[in-house]
Design an enzyme around this catalytic site. Structure first.
Site, mmCIF file in Angstrom:
data_model
loop_
_atom_site.group_PDB
_atom_site.id
_atom_site.type_symbol
_atom_site.label_atom_id
_atom_site.label_comp_id
_atom_site.label_asym_id
_atom_site.label_seq_id
_atom_site.Cartn_x
_atom_site.Cartn_y
_atom_site.Cartn_z
ATOM 1 N N VAL A 238 0.851 -1.184 0.000
ATOM 2 C CA VAL A 238 0.000 0.000 0.000
ATOM 3 C C VAL A 238 0.888 1.236 0.000
ATOM 4 O O VAL A 238 1.903 1.281 0.705
ATOM 5 C CB VAL A 238 -0.914 0.014 1.245
ATOM 6 C CG1 VAL A 238 -1.771 1.279 1.285
ATOM 7 C CG2 VAL A 238 -1.793 -1.230 1.278
ATOM 8 N N SER A 239 0.538 2.247 -0.788
ATOM 9 C CA SER A 239 1.234 3.528 -0.801
ATOM 10 C C SER A 239 2.685 3.319 -1.236
ATOM 11 O O SER A 239 2.936 2.811 -2.329
ATOM 12 C CB SER A 239 1.118 4.182 0.587
ATOM 13 O OG SER A 239 1.617 5.482 0.593
ATOM 14 N N ASN A 240 3.664 3.685 -0.415
ATOM 15 C CA ASN A 240 5.051 3.397 -0.784
ATOM 16 C C ASN A 240 5.281 1.905 -0.959
ATOM 17 O O ASN A 240 6.069 1.478 -1.803
ATOM 18 C CB ASN A 240 6.004 3.938 0.285
ATOM 19 C CG ASN A 240 6.181 5.436 0.206
ATOM 20 O OD1 ASN A 240 5.640 6.099 -0.673
ATOM 21 N ND2 ASN A 240 6.923 5.996 1.143
#
Length: 579
Positions: A238-240
């Site tokens: 998720v995200s990075n």
């Protein structure tokens, strides 16, 4: 030398399981963290329990009515063993943490491995609420990497930082040993490793997967060897962490079977925008743009119905230096809004970005990433920034330092560490000089700017392996990593080049599920995690049973709204999840 040394092996069962550290649903939903018997000397078990609590609550919406544990996800206790090591990529200065969780119910016949990278700059448990909660109950081993970031802070005055078990240590016993210019303050691994870890996110993920196979050989020697051919491997983040698994998808060889990326921070090889560009742009223009009438109902864009003092000050500052030409607040806000729209920001992303403006997240992210891209040591961060304890010396500070490994998010401010500027900012818009300096590192032409841009260039993604299935999910309202700059741009580019990628664009979903317990946010936005779980289910069905990959989907869930100020419970029907 054994490639797995140092290897810390711990058993987790009964009141200290792999998934919840014995906290269970009630403990994870609790608003306060589990306490330490001695705040100045927490034990490794206490730190682990608190780190798991912090990371669950940092990623998942566990508020009542949010749906977690009701129609997606779960809190079931899973017994098993953890193997933790510090691994270093060839050529790197600093290690990344790698942790393998092997459940007692590991399926030795249909062997499966979930490899996950922490979201944001979080510590080693930063993906547990998705990768662990989905994989462990299915009998999959799960391996995590902090991808060269994490919560291994070092107090440069005392030389103390977390060791492999999370407790404070010094010298070679620390998990992060900052080098270069000595300075007062706090060294943060993401900012000060001098490795530009983002450039190697994919290699971190692959090395973690390799280590997991070696660990499985140790755990089950009678079934060895565990190889990419005999272990089905899915990467998820998720995200990075989502950007990291997409970078891992570039790695050659058939070591990886499928990828699920959620709201990824990724700069595609064609199109999109790099994080540093749009973060520094938002840091300057968004506070003013949020004063425009279009954002009158955006959470955190107003204070008691009025334009915030920060918005008024930023508009005046930008007008005063000629960046904006409007004669009054209304005209200045309209111009700032138009500039963001002209560079690709949607109104939905700007509205959600009010959260990052209100909490000064843009400045924190920009300062951290500028230092990482420039490979700067703690004593030489760009633009005169540094991190330091707040307050620097007290019994409270000693207790805060002892809890860093469990409590920190990987990017200050937080966990008793703040972002400090030299000279100290002054005036009605004190953050502006530092933000102008950070923006100039992208737009300027001096050696400092060239160094940052060189670091950013190393983070640009290549195409995933030609035969690798990928499911990518991004919220259309994401205000931190806008869909148009990252996930959406990557999906269009990969599909145009014939890659087997399925893209789900989810309306009314922003970046931070964990904040949906705030009534104003929970009423307006839907969580992204239910779609992440569904994407993992779809990938598993494709790999294990030969089901077709799902197609592209533009999903239009119904936000919860509010009744008397509180959102009603979320329903699975309202989310309109893909089948």
């Amino acid at each position: 030398m054994d490639p797995l040394e140092p290897l810390r092996v711990t058993r987790h069962a009964g009141g200290d399981d792999l998934l919840t550290a014995g906290l269970g649903e009630a403990g994870l939903r609790a608003a306060t963290p589990p306490a330490f018997a001695d705040p100045l000397a927490p034990t490794p078990a206490e730190l682990r329990r608190r780190a798991i609590w912090s990371n669950w609550r940092g990623i998942a919406d566990l508020a009542p009515g949010g749906g977690y544990g009701e129609f997606y996800g779960g809190f079931g206790a899973v017994s098993g063993t953890e193997y933790q090591t510090l691994a270093t990529l060839p050529g790197a200065r600093q290690p990344h943490r790698v942790l393998v969780q092997v459940p007692d119910g590991f399926d030795r016949e249909a062997r499966c491995l979930v490899v996950a990278a922490s979201s944001g700059s979080r510590g080693i448990y930063g993906a547990i609420a998705l990768a662990g909660a989905w994989g462990l109950p299915r009998g999959c081993a799960v391996v995590y990497t902090d991808k060269g970031a994490g919560t291994d802070y070092v107090d440069l005055a005392t030389g103390q930082g977390p060791g492999i078990d999370g407790t404070l240590a010094g010298g070679d016993a620390r998990a992060f040993a900052p080098t270069g210019a000595a300075a007062a303050g706090v060294a943060v691994k993401h900012a000060h490793s001098q490795d530009n870890p983002e450039a190697d996110w994919g290699r971190h993920v692959r090395q973690a997967a390799d280590i997991a196979l070696q660990v499985l050989d140790r755990a089950f020697p009678a079934q060895a060897p565990h190889t990419p051919a005999s272990v089905r491997t899915i990467a998820v983040g998720v995200s990075n962490g989502g950007g990291a698994v997409l970078r891992a998808a570039e790695e050659e060889g058939a070591w990886l079977d499928g990828v699920v990326a959620i709201s990824p921070n990724v700069w595609p090889g064609d199109g999109g925008r790099p994080l540093y560009d749009y973060v520094t742009e938002a840091a300057l223009l968004m506070p003013c743009a949020l004063a425009a009438p279009a954002f009158a109902d955006a959470p955190y864009a107003r204070e008691e119905g009025a334009v915030t003092a920060a918005s008024v000050a930023r508009c005046a500052s930008l007008a005063g230096r000629g960046t904006l030409s409007g004669a009054d607040l209304h005209a200045q806000a309209a111009q700032a809004h138009a500039r963001l729209r002209a560079t690709g920001w949607s109104d939905a992303a700007i509205a959600a970005g009010a959260l990052s403006s209100a909490f000064d997240l843009w400045r924190s992210v920009a300062a951290t990433y500028a230092s990482a891209y420039a490979r700067a040591p703690a004593g030489a961060m760009p633009c005169g920034f540094r991190f330091d304890m707040t307050p620097p010396a007290s019994t409270a500070a000693d207790a805060t330092r002892a809890a860093w490994w469990a409590d920190a998010s990987g990017i200050p401010p937080g966990a008793g560490v703040g972002l400090v500027e030299a000279p100290p900012p002054q005036g009605g818009d004190p953050a502006l000089p530092g933000l102008l300096c950070l923006r100039a590192l992208w737009t300027g032409d001096d050696p400092a700017a060239a160094a940052v841009r060189h670091g950013v260039a190393a983070t640009r993604a290549a195409l995933p392996r030609a035969d690798l299935p990928v499911i990518l999910v991004h919220g259309s309202d994401d205000g931190l990593i806008p869909e148009a700059f990252a996930g959406g741009a990557y999906a269009r580019w990969a599909q145009a080049n014939g890659r087997p990628l399925s893209y789900w664009r989810v309306d009314h979903a922003q970046h931070f599920d964990a904040f949906l317990g705030v009534p104003a946010l929970g009423a307006r936005y839907v969580p992204l995690m239910p779609y992440a779980y569904r994407a993992l289910d779809a990938m598993w069905a494709h790999l294990s049973a030969g089901a077709a990959l799902p197609g592209n989907a533009h999903l239009t869930p119904l936000p919860r709204g509010s009744i008397g100020g509180a959102p009603p419970p979320l329903t699975a029907e309202a989310l309109r999840l893909p089948r």
